[in-house]
Design a protein around this motif. Sequence first.
Motif, PDB file in Angstrom:
ATOM      1  N   GLY A   1      -3.871   9.705  -4.653  1.00 30.47           N
ATOM      2  CA  GLY A   1      -2.534   9.565  -4.248  1.00 30.47           C
ATOM      3  C   GLY A   1      -2.317   8.019  -3.697  1.00 30.47           C
ATOM      4  O   GLY A   1      -1.242   7.840  -3.237  1.00 30.47           O
ATOM      5  N   GLY A   2      -3.516   7.195  -3.557  1.00 30.29           N
ATOM      6  CA  GLY A   2      -3.277   6.048  -2.813  1.00 30.29           C
ATOM      7  C   GLY A   2      -2.937   4.754  -3.850  1.00 30.29           C
ATOM      8  O   GLY A   2      -3.722   4.890  -5.001  1.00 30.29           O
ATOM      9  N   LEU A   3      -2.182   3.891  -3.872  1.00 23.05           N
ATOM     10  CA  LEU A   3      -2.204   2.986  -4.693  1.00 23.05           C
ATOM     11  C   LEU A   3      -1.774   1.336  -3.829  1.00 23.05           C
ATOM     12  O   LEU A   3      -1.263   1.626  -3.012  1.00 23.05           O
TER      13      LEU A   3
ATOM     14  N   SER B   1       4.729   9.023   0.637  1.00 24.23           N
ATOM     15  CA  SER B   1       4.559   9.567   2.030  1.00 24.23           C
ATOM     16  C   SER B   1       4.672   8.310   3.026  1.00 24.23           C
ATOM     17  O   SER B   1       5.044   8.548   3.857  1.00 24.23           O
ATOM     18  N   THR B   2       3.809   7.425   2.474  1.00 23.46           N
ATOM     19  CA  THR B   2       3.964   6.165   3.258  1.00 23.46           C
ATOM     20  C   THR B   2       3.780   5.084   2.489  1.00 23.46           C
ATOM     21  O   THR B   2       3.303   4.889   1.103  1.00 23.46           O
ATOM     22  N   ALA B   3       4.466   3.853   2.877  1.00 23.76           N
ATOM     23  CA  ALA B   3       4.716   2.662   2.082  1.00 23.76           C
ATOM     24  C   ALA B   3       4.275   1.421   3.314  1.00 23.76           C
ATOM     25  O   ALA B   3       4.642   1.691   4.318  1.00 23.76           O
ATOM     26  N   ALA B   4       3.550   0.509   2.813  1.00 23.10           N
ATOM     27  CA  ALA B   4       3.356  -0.660   3.856  1.00 23.10           C
ATOM     28  C   ALA B   4       3.010  -1.904   3.041  1.00 23.10           C
ATOM     29  O   ALA B   4       2.238  -2.005   2.228  1.00 23.10           O
ATOM     30  N   VAL B   5       3.629  -2.961   3.601  1.00 25.93           N
ATOM     31  CA  VAL B   5       3.295  -4.146   2.936  1.00 25.93           C
ATOM     32  C   VAL B   5       2.438  -5.025   3.899  1.00 25.93           C
ATOM     33  O   VAL B   5       2.652  -5.337   5.038  1.00 25.93           O
TER      34      VAL B   5
ATOM     35  N   GLN C   1       0.839  -1.193  -0.018  1.00 20.52           N
ATOM     36  CA  GLN C   1       0.028  -0.210  -0.043  1.00 20.52           C
ATOM     37  C   GLN C   1       1.107   1.240   0.002  1.00 20.52           C
ATOM     38  O   GLN C   1       1.850   1.528   1.030  1.00 20.52           O
ATOM     39  N   LEU C   2       0.481   2.090  -1.080  1.00 24.50           N
ATOM     40  CA  LEU C   2       1.790   3.219  -1.082  1.00 24.50           C
ATOM     41  C   LEU C   2       0.826   4.411  -1.079  1.00 24.50           C
ATOM     42  O   LEU C   2      -0.450   4.673  -1.685  1.00 24.50           O
ATOM     43  N   ARG C   3       1.408   5.561  -0.598  1.00 25.20           N
ATOM     44  CA  ARG C   3       0.346   6.941  -0.667  1.00 25.20           C
ATOM     45  C   ARG C   3       1.587   7.752  -1.206  1.00 25.20           C
ATOM     46  O   ARG C   3       2.667   7.992  -0.769  1.00 25.20           O
ATOM     47  N   LEU C   4       1.336   8.447  -2.117  1.00 27.46           N
ATOM     48  CA  LEU C   4       2.139   9.550  -2.879  1.00 27.46           C
ATOM     49  C   LEU C   4       2.149  11.054  -2.333  1.00 27.46           C
ATOM     50  O   LEU C   4       1.119  11.169  -1.634  1.00 27.46           O
ATOM     51  N   GLU C   5       3.268  11.512  -2.326  1.00 25.05           N
ATOM     52  CA  GLU C   5       3.161  12.916  -1.662  1.00 25.05           C
ATOM     53  C   GLU C   5       2.339  13.847  -2.606  1.00 25.05           C
ATOM     54  O   GLU C   5       1.662  14.740  -2.202  1.00 25.05           O
TER      55      GLU C   5
END
Lengths: 330, 279
Positions: A274-276, A301-305, A243-247
């Motif tokens: 901005g979320g993938l 801005s954030t990343a999580a597996v 899960q990614l969130r872009l700035e």
Amino acid sequence: MNTTPTPPLTATDLAVDASGLVKDFGSFRAVDGIDLQVRRGEVFGVLGPNGAGKTTMLSMLATLLPIDGGSARIFGVDVASSPHQVRQLVGVTGQYASVDENLTAFENLYLFGRLLGLPKAKAKSTGSDLLDRFDLTDAADRRISNFSGGMRRRLDLAASLIARPPLTFLDEPTTGLDPRTRGQMWDTIRELVAQGSTILLTTQYLDEADQLADRIAVIDRGRKVAEGTADELKASVGNSTLQLRLEDRDDTTRAAAVVARVLGEHPVLTPESGGLNIALADANRAADVLIALRESAISISTAAVQQPTLDEVFLAITGHHSDNETEEVA
Amino acid sequence: MSTQTLLPDTTASHALPVDRELSSRPSLAETWQQTTAMAWRSVKKMFRNPEQFFDVTLQPLLFTAMFTYIFGGAISGSVADYMPIIIPGILAQTAITTCMAMGTQLREDMDKGVFDRFRSLPIARIAPLAGPALADVIRYVIASTLTIMVGLAMGYRPGGGFFGTLAAWALTIFAAWSLAWIFTWLGTVMRTAQAVQGTAMLIMFPLTFLSNAFVPEDTLPGWLHAFVQVNPVSHVVTAVRDLMNDGSFTAEVGWALLGCTAVVAIFAPLAVRSYSKKI
């Protein structure tokens, strides 16, 4: 958590052995041919949204409702033909704490002790004993109507242990409790498990089944739609998710293209901009994605597996969300 | 808490399905212990909701005085002459109106979560019904004692003496306990407390007023006379009169006892049956 006994299973290894259970309320079929096998010493979770038929199923197994179709055995004893014997094997903790509002905590335990045939002195000592062990001694002489939800559940659980039943049914033990009290209840249940009780638990909280149960059956609209360990159920949905969130949300399209180039698959764009959400066949590929994004000068801005949540599992199996996603404590 | 164990007895082995024999049905001794445990619960409840004592204290005081002074002159010529007729009548009426509450209370009680637990326990199915019925005897004792005391205070002197009166008092309580099973059964059959209340009234009024409780039955028209004669309450009233006024154990006393026993023999099994089936 308990390790589940390894096969081969014989009939006597099963605490609960139900096949094709059916319950009709008029024209509404509340339980529609459920098979259930609970091994001795395990915690079995029955997971499903409100109205899925969990409580109805449990009530049939506990002799509270007649079985309309199929059969059920508790430790090999037939529920329909030998209800009195089954009642000696099962402790039931209801969805809404089934203790007496008019009595104090101590009086409740004393009453149930007497009903179960304990002599007066033994009923008293067992009552005080249980109050002590469930941290209710201070409230022993208070009427239940003044109890908090958590205290009621604890007392309810204590009451179902007076007879030391080899099998305990917990019907939604933490529904309506605040997160802290829920955590305490979980600890209590875990202690019970550590002492070797077999527990059949229903819950609408996905994380509760995940936390407590060795195996889980997912029930939806009166049918069993899946069964397995929490990990198996999650694995059935497939892989882990990055899960990614872009700035800068204007980068979203570019980022999606980068991901597609690296993994050969298009990411899912989440509702918030901005979320993938990127499905990963192998969690190690997360690093590849992150490096590629860095090289393309897209900052995150954030990343999580994450493993898929049971809610995603539920969605994948039944095609609809459980009703309780907002209440889920992740 | 983590170092303690949760189960009362840690020597119990849960590797076995059970560490005791499974009984196929509760024994008589077990049923009695369960019934008294349920009675204990009802008594606790009773003393915590003292309004349950209003009807059994106020009604005897009010009705005994009211009926005696209103009907005394018209029916028997004088209040003093009416008392041997009306006091036993009021006793029987009081018995029925106080035992009527059983049905509503049971219905309200059965809707509570705790009844799910009772039903899940390996206890005799009759215990949750017989317990409250046993506890309710306290209310019948209060009601019948007060009725007799009010009668005595108003100048009634039972010809049967102390023992005749005592026997009449005991018969009233037994009759109330027996008839309570009708209302207990209603409580297990009907869905709401209001329905139980309404139906109980419909049963109570004909039973008490279409009897010889308030008026001598030979003043009634023939068809009514016929009903009054088969009404079990009439037999109880006559039996109570025989005991209180004459101190004699007449055949009517036997019929009253038999009738009450028959009510229990019919309605207790019916109540247990519908309670066991109740969702």
